[in-house]
Scaffold this motif. Structure first.
Motif, PDB file in Angstrom:
ATOM      1  N   PHE A  66     -37.708  16.700  -9.361  1.00  0.00           N
ATOM      2  CA  PHE A  66     -37.695  18.434  -9.243  1.00  0.00           C
ATOM      3  C   PHE A  66     -38.311  18.378  -7.749  1.00  0.00           C
ATOM      4  O   PHE A  66     -39.419  18.432  -7.118  1.00  0.00           O
ATOM      5  N   THR A  67     -37.940  19.911  -7.211  1.00  0.00           N
ATOM      6  CA  THR A  67     -38.536  20.485  -6.306  1.00  0.00           C
ATOM      7  C   THR A  67     -39.136  21.412  -6.515  1.00  0.00           C
ATOM      8  O   THR A  67     -38.298  22.530  -7.635  1.00  0.00           O
ATOM      9  N   ASP A  68     -39.766  22.337  -5.965  1.00  0.00           N
ATOM     10  CA  ASP A  68     -40.076  24.225  -6.435  1.00  0.00           C
ATOM     11  C   ASP A  68     -39.249  24.385  -5.137  1.00  0.00           C
ATOM     12  O   ASP A  68     -39.118  24.846  -4.374  1.00  0.00           O
ATOM     13  N   ASP A  69     -38.150  25.333  -5.783  1.00  0.00           N
ATOM     14  CA  ASP A  69     -37.542  26.743  -5.015  1.00  0.00           C
ATOM     15  C   ASP A  69     -37.971  27.416  -4.571  1.00  0.00           C
ATOM     16  O   ASP A  69     -37.124  28.437  -4.063  1.00  0.00           O
ATOM     17  N   GLY A  70     -39.601  28.055  -4.638  1.00  0.00           N
ATOM     18  CA  GLY A  70     -40.332  28.030  -3.887  1.00  0.00           C
ATOM     19  C   GLY A  70     -39.877  30.332  -4.715  1.00  0.00           C
ATOM     20  O   GLY A  70     -40.048  31.487  -4.440  1.00  0.00           O
ATOM     21  N   GLU A  71     -38.943  29.932  -5.762  1.00  0.00           N
ATOM     22  CA  GLU A  71     -38.653  31.248  -6.493  1.00  0.00           C
ATOM     23  C   GLU A  71     -39.340  31.134  -8.177  1.00  0.00           C
ATOM     24  O   GLU A  71     -39.503  31.881  -8.490  1.00  0.00           O
ATOM     25  N   GLY A  72     -40.051  30.507  -8.293  1.00  0.00           N
ATOM     26  CA  GLY A  72     -40.604  30.049  -9.519  1.00  0.00           C
ATOM     27  C   GLY A  72     -40.126  29.396  -9.768  1.00  0.00           C
ATOM     28  O   GLY A  72     -40.417  29.336 -11.207  1.00  0.00           O
ATOM     29  N   SER A  73     -39.546  28.314 -10.121  1.00  0.00           N
ATOM     30  CA  SER A  73     -38.650  27.539 -10.246  1.00  0.00           C
ATOM     31  C   SER A  73     -38.536  26.254  -9.862  1.00  0.00           C
ATOM     32  O   SER A  73     -38.786  25.431  -8.265  1.00  0.00           O
ATOM     33  N   TRP A  74     -38.460  25.155 -10.400  1.00  0.00           N
ATOM     34  CA  TRP A  74     -38.733  23.340 -10.378  1.00  0.00           C
ATOM     35  C   TRP A  74     -37.228  23.043 -10.761  1.00  0.00           C
ATOM     36  O   TRP A  74     -36.822  23.587 -11.205  1.00  0.00           O
ATOM     37  N   THR A  75     -36.383  22.679  -9.770  1.00  0.00           N
ATOM     38  CA  THR A  75     -35.400  22.370 -10.367  1.00  0.00           C
ATOM     39  C   THR A  75     -34.707  20.740  -9.620  1.00  0.00           C
ATOM     40  O   THR A  75     -35.290  20.555  -8.493  1.00  0.00           O
ATOM     41  N   LEU A  76     -33.459  20.820  -9.564  1.00  0.00           N
ATOM     42  CA  LEU A  76     -33.507  18.968  -9.423  1.00  0.00           C
ATOM     43  C   LEU A  76     -31.380  19.379  -9.108  1.00  0.00           C
ATOM     44  O   LEU A  76     -31.076  19.874  -9.748  1.00  0.00           O
ATOM     45  N   GLU A  77     -31.689  18.704  -7.630  1.00  0.00           N
ATOM     46  CA  GLU A  77     -30.286  18.518  -7.696  1.00  0.00           C
ATOM     47  C   GLU A  77     -29.383  17.774  -8.138  1.00  0.00           C
ATOM     48  O   GLU A  77     -30.046  16.456  -8.057  1.00  0.00           O
ATOM     49  N   ALA A  78     -27.993  17.963  -8.467  1.00  0.00           N
ATOM     50  CA  ALA A  78     -27.041  17.004  -9.187  1.00  0.00           C
ATOM     51  C   ALA A  78     -26.976  16.067  -7.613  1.00  0.00           C
ATOM     52  O   ALA A  78     -25.426  16.247  -7.810  1.00  0.00           O
ATOM     53  N   THR A  79     -27.426  14.919  -7.975  1.00  0.00           N
ATOM     54  CA  THR A  79     -26.768  14.389  -6.479  1.00  0.00           C
ATOM     55  C   THR A  79     -27.114  12.790  -7.317  1.00  0.00           C
ATOM     56  O   THR A  79     -27.704  12.305  -8.860  1.00  0.00           O
ATOM     57  N   GLY A  80     -26.546  11.471  -6.482  1.00  0.00           N
ATOM     58  CA  GLY A  80     -26.125  10.208  -7.330  1.00  0.00           C
ATOM     59  C   GLY A  80     -28.028   9.026  -7.042  1.00  0.00           C
ATOM     60  O   GLY A  80     -28.240   8.715  -8.021  1.00  0.00           O
ATOM     61  N   PRO A  81     -28.317   9.727  -5.695  1.00  0.00           N
ATOM     62  CA  PRO A  81     -29.868   9.016  -5.488  1.00  0.00           C
ATOM     63  C   PRO A  81     -30.395   9.953  -7.167  1.00  0.00           C
ATOM     64  O   PRO A  81     -31.851   9.131  -7.461  1.00  0.00           O
ATOM     65  N   ALA A  82     -30.813  11.191  -7.526  1.00  0.00           N
ATOM     66  CA  ALA A  82     -31.155  11.697  -8.115  1.00  0.00           C
ATOM     67  C   ALA A  82     -31.474  11.246  -9.580  1.00  0.00           C
ATOM     68  O   ALA A  82     -32.330  11.543 -10.511  1.00  0.00           O
ATOM     69  N   TRP A  83     -29.836  11.095 -10.231  1.00  0.00           N
ATOM     70  CA  TRP A  83     -29.852  10.470 -11.722  1.00  0.00           C
ATOM     71  C   TRP A  83     -30.009   9.113 -11.173  1.00  0.00           C
ATOM     72  O   TRP A  83     -31.287   8.676 -12.351  1.00  0.00           O
ATOM     73  N   GLU A  84     -29.725   7.979 -10.832  1.00  0.00           N
ATOM     74  CA  GLU A  84     -30.779   7.105 -10.105  1.00  0.00           C
ATOM     75  C   GLU A  84     -32.605   7.167 -10.671  1.00  0.00           C
ATOM     76  O   GLU A  84     -32.758   6.380 -11.671  1.00  0.00           O
ATOM     77  N   ASN A  85     -33.064   7.949 -10.355  1.00  0.00           N
ATOM     78  CA  ASN A  85     -34.767   7.605 -10.267  1.00  0.00           C
ATOM     79  C   ASN A  85     -34.400   8.359 -11.687  1.00  0.00           C
ATOM     80  O   ASN A  85     -35.110   7.736 -11.910  1.00  0.00           O
ATOM     81  N   LEU A  86     -33.870   9.429 -11.907  1.00  0.00           N
ATOM     82  CA  LEU A  86     -33.987   9.793 -13.329  1.00  0.00           C
ATOM     83  C   LEU A  86     -34.890   8.838 -14.381  1.00  0.00           C
ATOM     84  O   LEU A  86     -34.893   8.883 -14.882  1.00  0.00           O
ATOM     85  N   THR A  87     -32.889   8.177 -14.035  1.00  0.00           N
ATOM     86  CA  THR A  87     -32.996   6.625 -15.894  1.00  0.00           C
ATOM     87  C   THR A  87     -34.050   6.253 -15.051  1.00  0.00           C
ATOM     88  O   THR A  87     -34.131   5.106 -16.262  1.00  0.00           O
ATOM     89  N   ALA A  88     -34.548   4.936 -14.165  1.00  0.00           N
ATOM     90  CA  ALA A  88     -35.728   4.214 -13.700  1.00  0.00           C
ATOM     91  C   ALA A  88     -37.047   4.874 -13.920  1.00  0.00           C
ATOM     92  O   ALA A  88     -38.001   4.548 -14.539  1.00  0.00           O
ATOM     93  N   CYS A  89     -36.884   6.494 -14.292  1.00  0.00           N
ATOM     94  CA  CYS A  89     -38.046   7.193 -14.388  1.00  0.00           C
ATOM     95  C   CYS A  89     -38.439   6.910 -15.809  1.00  0.00           C
ATOM     96  O   CYS A  89     -39.330   6.352 -16.635  1.00  0.00           O
TER      97      CYS A  89
END
Length: 177
Positions: free
Chosen positions: A99-122
Motif C-alpha cells: 500500500f502507498t499513501d495516496d496523499g488524500e488520507g488513504s492507503w491504496t494498493l495498485e492492482a498489478t502482478g507484482p503487487a499480487w505476488e507480494n501480497l501472497t508472499a506476505c
C-alpha cells in the motif's frame, strides 16, 4: 621448553530462533522488518490481532480483485487504526503489503502482478506468525478414574440379572402412591 597449547575455543552456539522469529524470517524483506517491529512493539495478543487484520485485508483483496474499495483503506478509519494502523509497526506492515499513501488520507494498493505476488508472499509469512503468537492451550487435567459400574460380569444381583425382580412393581397402582 614447549609452550602449553591453548585450550581449544568453541564458539557459543546461537540460541535457536523462536517460533515467531522463524515465521517472520520467511517474509519478504520489508514485511519481515515490519512484522518484527509489530511483534516487538506490542503485547502478543495485540500483535496477533494486527496480523489477523492484515490477513483479512489480503483475503478481501483476493476475493474481490477488481473492486477498488478493498484496495483502499482510509487512514482515519478507527477500527483499522485500533487493530493495525495505529500500532507500533502497523504502518510499516501496511507499506510492506504494497500500500502507498495516496496523499488524500488513504492507503491504496495498485492492482498489478507484482503487487499480487507480494501480497501472497506476505500472507504466507503472516499466517505461521499468527500461529506462533497463539498461546498453547492450558493442559487439561487427566480425568479421574471411573468408579466401577455394575453391568455384565459385575457382582451378583447387579446389572441385567436383576431385571427379573421388576415384575413386582406392578402392584404400585394408585393405592400404593
Amino acid at each position: 621448553a614447549a609452550a602449553a597449547a591453548a585450550p581449544p575455543t568453541t564458539a557459543a552456539a546461537a540460541p535457536a530462533p523462536s517460533p515467531v522469529g522463524s515465521a517472520i524470517a520467511t517474509a519478504p524483506g520489508p514485511m519481515a522488518t515490519a512484522m518484527a517491529s509489530l511483534v516487538s512493539g506490542n503485547a502478543a495478543p495485540t500483535a496477533k490481532v494486527g496480523l489477523e487484520t492484515l490477513v483479512k485485508i489480503v483475503d478481501n483483496i483476493a476475493k474481490n480483485p477488481g473492486e477498488e474499495k478493498y484496495r483502499k483503506i482510509k487512514q482515519s478509519n478507527a477500527t483499522f487504526n485500533r487493530k493495525i494502523g495505529g500500532l507500533p509497526g502497523g504502518r510499516e506492515c501496511i507499506l510492506a503489503l504494497g500500500f502507498t499513501d495516496d496523499g488524500e488520507g488513504s492507503w491504496t494498493l495498485e492492482a498489478t502482478g507484482p503487487a499480487w505476488e507480494n501480497l501472497t508472499a506476505c500472507k504466507a509469512a503472516i499466517e505461521p506468525t499468527i500461529v506462533a503468537l497463539t498461546p498453547a492451550p492450558a493442559p487439561t487435567p487427566a480425568p479421574a478414574p471411573a468408579a466401577p459400574m455394575g453391568g455384565f460380569g459385575a457382582a451378583p444381583g447387579m446389572g441385567m440379572g436383576g431385571m427379573g425382580g421388576m415384575g413386582g412393581m406392578g402392584g404400585m397402582g394408585a393405592g400404593g402412591m
